[in-house]
Design a protein around this motif. Structure first.
Motif, mmCIF file in Angstrom:
data_model
loop_
_atom_site.group_PDB
_atom_site.id
_atom_site.type_symbol
_atom_site.label_atom_id
_atom_site.label_comp_id
_atom_site.label_asym_id
_atom_site.label_seq_id
_atom_site.Cartn_x
_atom_site.Cartn_y
_atom_site.Cartn_z
ATOM 1 N N LYS A 22 0.837 -1.211 0.000
ATOM 2 C CA LYS A 22 0.000 0.000 0.000
ATOM 3 C C LYS A 22 0.869 1.258 0.000
ATOM 4 O O LYS A 22 0.621 2.184 -0.767
ATOM 5 C CB LYS A 22 -0.925 -0.039 1.225
ATOM 6 N N SER A 23 1.892 1.283 0.851
ATOM 7 C CA SER A 23 2.746 2.480 0.936
ATOM 8 C C SER A 23 3.436 2.748 -0.394
ATOM 9 O O SER A 23 3.521 3.893 -0.853
ATOM 10 C CB SER A 23 3.833 2.270 1.998
ATOM 11 N N ARG A 27 2.796 5.958 -3.168
ATOM 12 C CA ARG A 27 3.925 6.793 -3.599
ATOM 13 C C ARG A 27 4.129 6.714 -5.112
ATOM 14 O O ARG A 27 4.453 7.712 -5.754
ATOM 15 C CB ARG A 27 5.197 6.378 -2.849
ATOM 16 N N ARG A 101 -1.217 13.373 3.978
ATOM 17 C CA ARG A 101 0.039 13.989 4.457
ATOM 18 C C ARG A 101 1.037 14.141 3.304
ATOM 19 O O ARG A 101 1.729 15.153 3.215
ATOM 20 C CB ARG A 101 0.597 13.184 5.623
ATOM 21 N N ARG A 130 1.189 17.657 12.820
ATOM 22 C CA ARG A 130 2.520 17.025 12.810
ATOM 23 C C ARG A 130 3.205 17.192 11.449
ATOM 24 O O ARG A 130 4.433 17.252 11.376
ATOM 25 C CB ARG A 130 2.394 15.538 13.163
ATOM 26 N N ALA A 169 8.934 9.414 14.910
ATOM 27 C CA ALA A 169 9.368 8.583 13.765
ATOM 28 C C ALA A 169 8.138 8.294 12.922
ATOM 29 O O ALA A 169 7.417 7.344 13.180
ATOM 30 C CB ALA A 169 9.999 7.299 14.253
ATOM 31 N N SER A 170 7.873 9.155 11.945
ATOM 32 C CA SER A 170 6.702 8.967 11.077
ATOM 33 C C SER A 170 7.125 9.104 9.623
ATOM 34 O O SER A 170 7.602 10.162 9.200
ATOM 35 C CB SER A 170 5.641 10.022 11.393
ATOM 36 N N ALA A 171 6.927 8.022 8.862
ATOM 37 C CA ALA A 171 7.304 8.055 7.445
ATOM 38 C C ALA A 171 6.422 9.021 6.671
ATOM 39 O O ALA A 171 6.850 9.611 5.684
ATOM 40 C CB ALA A 171 7.191 6.665 6.846
ATOM 41 N N GLN A 172 5.171 9.189 7.129
ATOM 42 C CA GLN A 172 4.280 10.111 6.411
ATOM 43 C C GLN A 172 4.772 11.538 6.567
ATOM 44 O O GLN A 172 4.803 12.304 5.602
ATOM 45 C CB GLN A 172 2.846 9.972 6.933
ATOM 46 N N VAL A 173 5.165 11.908 7.788
ATOM 47 C CA VAL A 173 5.632 13.278 8.023
ATOM 48 C C VAL A 173 6.990 13.491 7.336
ATOM 49 O O VAL A 173 7.199 14.499 6.639
ATOM 50 C CB VAL A 173 5.708 13.572 9.535
ATOM 51 N N ARG A 197 9.901 3.782 7.583
ATOM 52 C CA ARG A 197 9.997 3.224 6.221
ATOM 53 C C ARG A 197 10.578 4.243 5.246
ATOM 54 O O ARG A 197 10.254 5.443 5.324
ATOM 55 C CB ARG A 197 8.637 2.686 5.769
ATOM 56 N N ILE A 319 4.998 -0.821 12.857
ATOM 57 C CA ILE A 319 3.877 -0.033 13.372
ATOM 58 C C ILE A 319 2.499 -0.600 13.006
ATOM 59 O O ILE A 319 1.624 -0.694 13.862
ATOM 60 C CB ILE A 319 4.023 1.467 12.975
ATOM 61 N N ASP A 320 2.307 -1.035 11.766
ATOM 62 C CA ASP A 320 0.958 -1.476 11.361
ATOM 63 C C ASP A 320 0.668 -2.922 11.748
ATOM 64 O O ASP A 320 -0.475 -3.377 11.649
ATOM 65 C CB ASP A 320 0.784 -1.295 9.847
ATOM 66 N N GLU A 343 1.725 6.040 19.329
ATOM 67 C CA GLU A 343 1.285 6.373 17.968
ATOM 68 C C GLU A 343 0.070 5.559 17.522
ATOM 69 O O GLU A 343 -0.703 5.980 16.678
ATOM 70 C CB GLU A 343 2.433 6.100 16.982
ATOM 71 N N ARG A 393 -7.211 -2.887 9.910
ATOM 72 C CA ARG A 393 -6.291 -3.825 10.588
ATOM 73 C C ARG A 393 -7.003 -4.529 11.750
ATOM 74 O O ARG A 393 -6.695 -5.685 12.058
ATOM 75 C CB ARG A 393 -5.039 -3.108 11.078
#
Ligand code: S3P
Length: 433
Positions: A22-23, A27, A101, A130, A169-173, A197, A319-320, A343, A393
């Motif tokens: 999905k990530s 992208r 984001r 954030r 620690a956020s890959a989206q941010v 990630r 995280i997920d 988180e 999830r």
């Protein structure tokens, strides 16, 4: 709302090709839209979340041609509008935190225009400050409802080069900042407290952008354009994790997971299973690499487990998949403790509360802490009813819990699984024996 019942299985066996990551799919669609020329995406995830991204890039002006639509996802071509050519307007991000984001970053440096980003009732409650606050520091013009929530209004502005030190620690941010850097006046450097990630970094390099990663810091230098992508998306380890855990917990299992992404920033669940004593039950059977993304096959068998304490740098890498740790803990010998995972409270739902109430209702001995949970292994779970709370999830956690329970589990709101894994029920049933 759909209620689906999952009964206990005698074993969990067969071959699984998990849905596309999905990530990486989000992208690929977004970078294809902002590239110059035609990008090719093979096996892009076809699920509710990535359909939101597909619709969003079309609203922004990209032309998308779907060449093939099948069980393995979408093969498509994207004719991009270039780094500064996004058409202004209102964008519906659906349920996707990644989409909103990443768009905040990509749109903030557009030379002109205004975008209103909004989505469903879950997104409406998720914090956007954030990403907005560090982008505003770099010169972006962004307004969030009540200072933090969607709708988010982005007005194209001049983005300055500079440095951002994230406390989260956020890959989206991190990605939002790196993507804003594409249209900045100079290099943008972002550091994070632990490695999240790195798909954005790898994909930007693939588009010809100069990206320098130095430990926990990443610097992007603004390019004149993005080269189009030719990307084949690997399977999603976050989706495959549900079947992997079912195979570990069910008796006499033998599962082959084919073509799953094994990027080390995503494989925390495999490390956790090893720490719990299942190392011998998981074998990496092959390995490939494309555009810096590692992938391969995994062979998984049933295993006994011991309790563990999980926290620190493992959290962003898992995280997920952390909701699954609650279920694993029920079967492990001793106590399993999750910490540093606050988180989880700001995901598609409050996943600490969702896991603890959900699994307690099935007979688990589990308690909530401020930043995680504590589970006492009792050798299994009884069963009952678990509510997905609109969270994909949690819907999939309830289903796997049913397969390995004594009495079966009814999952209410099971349709939430469509967000990332539309064929989840079919795949689980075909592997159940
Ligand atoms: C994602 C990053 C993670 C993850 C989410 C997808 C991404 O979110 O939970 O499902 O694609 O960058 P955070 O950045 O909020 O940790």
């Amino acid at each position: 709302m759909t209620t689906v019942r999952f009964d206990p299985v005698d074993s969990f066996r067969g071959e699984l090709r998990p849905p596309a990551d999905k990530s990486i799919s989000h992208r690929g669609l977004l970078l294809g839209a902002f590239a110059d020329g035609t990008s090719k995406l093979t096996r892009c995830l076809d699920a509710a979340d990535t359909r939101s991204t597909l619709d969003a890039i079309e609203s922004l002006g990209a032309e998308v041609t779907i060449r093939e639509e099948g069980p393995d996802g979408l093969d498509l071509e994207i004719s991009g509008f270039g780094l500064t050519g996004a058409a202004a307007g209102r964008i519906d991000v659906g349920n996707s935190g990644t989409l909103i984001r990443l768009l905040m970053g990509l749109l903030s440096g557009q030379p002109a225009g205004e975008w209103v980003l909004e989505g469903d009732s879950s997104i409406a409650e998720r914090p956007m400050d954030r990403a907005a606050d560090p982008l505003i520091e770099l010169g972006a013009t962004i307004a969030c409802k009540d200072g933090s929530y969607p709708p988010v209004t982005v007005t194209g502005s001049r983005i300055e080069g500079g440095r951002v030190d994230l406390h989260l620690a956020s890959a989206q941010v991190k990605s939002a900042i790196l993507l804003a850097g594409l249209n900045a006046a100079g290099p943008v450097r972002v550091s994070e407290p632990a490695l999240s990630r790195n798909h954005t970094e790898l994909m930007l390099s693939g588009c010809g952008v100069e990206v320098v990663c130095d430990g926990l810091a990443t610097t992007v230098s603004p390019p004149s354009q993005l080269s189009p992508l030719d990307l084949s998306v690997p399977g999603d380890i976050s989706s495959a994790a549900f079947a992997i855990v079912a195979a570990i917990l069910a008796p006499q299992s033998a599962l082959l997971v084919e073509g799953v992404g094994l990027n080390p920033t995503r494989t925390g669940i495999l490390d956790i299973l090893e720490l719990m004593g299942a190392g011998q039950a998981i074998e990496r059977a092959s390995a490939t690499e494309s555009g810096g993304e590692q992938a391969g096959d995994l062979e998984v068998r049933s295993s006994e487990l011991r309790g563990v304490e999980i926290g620190g740098d493992l959290i962003p890498r898992t995280i997920d998949e952390l909701p699954l740790l609650g279920l694993l803990g029920c079967f492990a010998d001793g106590e399993t403790i999750l910490s540093d995972a606050a988180e989880l409270r700001v995901k598609e739902s409050d996943r600490i509360d969702g896991v603890v109430s959900g699994l307690s209702g099935l007979g688990a001995e589990i308690e909530e802490t401020t930043d995680g949970f504590k589970v006492t292994g009792t050798g299994g779970i009884a069963g009952g009813v678990m509510d997905a709370r609109g969270d994909h999830r949690l819907a999939m956690l309830g289903a796997v819990a049913g397969l390995v329970s004594r009495d079966g589990v009814e999952v209410t709101g099971f349709e939430a699984s469509q967000i990332s894994y539309p064929d989840f029920e079919r795949d689980l049933r075909s592997l159940s024996a």
